[in-house]
Write a protein that holds these residues in place. Structure first.
Motif, PDB file in Angstrom:
ATOM      1  N   GLU A  97       8.095   9.899   4.712  1.00  0.00           N
ATOM      2  CA  GLU A  97       8.355   8.486   4.470  1.00  0.00           C
ATOM      3  C   GLU A  97       7.116   7.679   4.193  1.00  0.00           C
ATOM      4  OE1 GLU A  97       9.967   4.717   4.196  1.00  0.00           O
ATOM      5  OE2 GLU A  97      10.853   6.641   4.198  1.00  0.00           O
ATOM      6  N   THR A  98       5.851   7.984   4.702  1.00  0.00           N
ATOM      7  CA  THR A  98       4.859   7.588   4.189  1.00  0.00           C
ATOM      8  C   THR A  98       4.384   8.054   2.606  1.00  0.00           C
ATOM      9  OG1 THR A  98       3.787   7.625   6.514  1.00  0.00           O
ATOM     10  CG2 THR A  98       2.172   7.547   4.778  1.00  0.00           C
ATOM     11  N   SER A 101       6.611   6.093   0.134  1.00  0.00           N
ATOM     12  CA  SER A 101       6.300   4.769   0.089  1.00  0.00           C
ATOM     13  C   SER A 101       5.200   4.483  -0.687  1.00  0.00           C
ATOM     14  CB  SER A 101       6.110   4.274   1.744  1.00  0.00           C
ATOM     15  OG  SER A 101       7.325   4.306   2.350  1.00  0.00           O
ATOM     16  N   ALA A 114       5.353  -2.646   1.592  1.00  0.00           N
ATOM     17  CA  ALA A 114       5.613  -2.298   2.831  1.00  0.00           C
ATOM     18  C   ALA A 114       5.929  -0.841   2.930  1.00  0.00           C
ATOM     19  CB  ALA A 114       6.901  -3.218   3.359  1.00  0.00           C
ATOM     20  N   SER A 116       7.579   1.054   6.175  1.00  0.00           N
ATOM     21  CA  SER A 116       8.063   0.937   7.315  1.00  0.00           C
ATOM     22  C   SER A 116       8.901   2.201   7.944  1.00  0.00           C
ATOM     23  CB  SER A 116       9.185  -0.202   7.322  1.00  0.00           C
ATOM     24  OG  SER A 116       9.851  -0.144   8.534  1.00  0.00           O
ATOM     25  N   LEU A 118      10.952   2.365  10.003  1.00  0.00           N
ATOM     26  CA  LEU A 118      12.171   1.964  10.389  1.00  0.00           C
ATOM     27  C   LEU A 118      13.412   1.680   9.150  1.00  0.00           C
ATOM     28  CD1 LEU A 118      11.334  -0.753  13.202  1.00  0.00           C
ATOM     29  CD2 LEU A 118      12.210   1.491  13.579  1.00  0.00           C
ATOM     30  N   THR A 119      12.764   1.800   8.070  1.00  0.00           N
ATOM     31  CA  THR A 119      13.734   1.596   6.795  1.00  0.00           C
ATOM     32  C   THR A 119      13.469   3.031   5.900  1.00  0.00           C
ATOM     33  OG1 THR A 119      11.971   0.190   5.955  1.00  0.00           O
ATOM     34  CG2 THR A 119      14.024  -0.843   6.863  1.00  0.00           C
TER      35      THR A 119
END
Length: 381
Positions: A97-98, A101, A114, A116, A118-119
């Protein structure tokens, strides 16, 4: 990756041979995932390709999820299993996820900086969903009628607008019946759909699905196939949500059964690749997004039949490469970190017979999407 382990029969105990059918199914389904992602841009304006895209999206992720559920039938809260759930699902989720992103921000030059947890963005939603499904698996073993309950939760989710972005809860709940169905299945059910009569019947069923998708293309939004929105989010009346949950689930079950009917049950040249589908799934998104950011899929000629065939072949070849042993060994540290230092001693050593067990989308020695599991972004497009 370590040397190939002795395969075991799916769902069997120690010493039983692994059924190559499931590895074959995982490889073929992950190739369809890559093909579907590659079609997302070039399908615009091509009604036939858009219809094929919708049909693929109805069943390719449900096929993975059903297999993951099938191998979660005996899941409990034993320390070594919880440890695998953390190291092979939760930790890779945080890492990828990181990474995705940062890739979006610096390579895609996104104005949204961002990051996150959570998303989930792009492919990582499935890791989030799998974590929830696996964590709740023991509860589904206690329920008297688990599939109707799961369908009820999915229907309620389809009536709840605005919840999709947080941990992709819409997808978690709307795909939940597929996972629970997998938990309810037995080996004989998979043998049933692999009969010759079912293989023959699968051809007209797929043809009918393609014809229906072609007819509905200008009439019904394709967004239903992603299972990431409530009915109100799509501008539909509230009652359309539960109806479409049942329609999409029925379509997924029928087309997945037809897909399984065509999967070879013997060892093939791609059987071993089926143990590396987690690696291929998590890495191929970088290639797809890089091609989109670079504008390589914007050429008008790619929207025609020759271009679509070329893109399909490249996507299939690329996914095949990412599932190979050298690539899996290279990324083993982030796909399946051991992290013994982070756990109490009793959580580190798996019980006898648990090593090397193939489940879900995984990597062939216990880091599968069933044990840990995988196959997509805030939109799997």
């Amino acid at each position: 990756m370590p040397a190939p382990h002795r395969p075991r029969e799916s769902g069997g105990g120690p010493g039983k041979r692994r059924d190559p059918f499931f590895d074959n199914a995982k490889y073929l389904a992950i190739v369809l995932v890559a093909i579907g992602h590659s079609w997302a841009t070039i399908a615009n304006g091509n009604r036939e390709l858009s219809a094929a895209y919708d049909v693929v999206y109805v069943f390719h992720m449900p096929a993975f999820i059903i297999i993951s559920g099938f191998f979660s039938r005996d899941v409990d809260a034993r320390p070594d299993r919880l440890k695998r759930l953390i190291t092979q699902v939760a930790v890779p989720y945080v890492i990828f996820e990181t990474a995705y992103s940062l890739f979006r921000i610096h390579v895609g030059h996104s104005g949204d900086h961002a990051i996150s947890l959570l998303t989930p963005w792009y492919l990582t939603w499935f890791l989030c969903a799998l974590f929830v499904w696996r964590l709740t698996a023991p509860l589904w073993r206690l329920v008297r009628h688990p599939l109707p309950v799961a369908l009820g939760l999915a229907a309620l989710a389809s009536l709840t607008p605005g919840m999709g972005a947080v941990l992709e809860l819409q997808r978690v709940l709307q795909f939940l019946p597929c996972f629970v169905l997998g938990m309810c299945l037995r080996p004989e059910h998979f043998r049933l759909v692999r009969r010759r009569s079912v293989r023959i019947a699968a051809a007209p069923v797929f043809a009918a699905a393609l014809a229906l998708a072609w007819w509905s293309e200008p009439r019904v939004t394709s967004a239903w196939v992603y299972r990431n929105c409530a009915a109100q989010d799509l501008g539909a009346p509230w009652w359309a949500g539960p109806v479409m949950v049942l329609v999409m689930f029925a379509g997924a079950v029928v087309l997945t059964a037809c897909f399984f009917a065509w999967v070879p049950g013997r060892r093939t040249w791609f059987t071993a690749l089926g143990t590396g589908t987690l690696c291929g799934y998590l890495l191929h998104g970088f290639l797809i997004k890089a091609a989109l950011y670079a504008g390589w899929l914007d050429a008008a000629w790619l929207h025609g039949t020759p271009g679509a065939l070329l893109v399909t072949g490249v996507a299939a070849a690329g996914m095949t490469l990412l599932c190979t042993g050298p690539v899996r060994r290279l990324f083993r540290g982030v796909m399946e970190p051991r992290m013994e230092w982070a756990f109490r001693r009793e959580a580190v050593a798996p019980a006898a017979g648990e090593r090397g067990r193939g489940e879900g989308l995984g990597n062939g020695h216990g880091a599968e999407t069933g044990t840990a599991a995988v196959p997509v972004a805030a939109s799997v497009r």
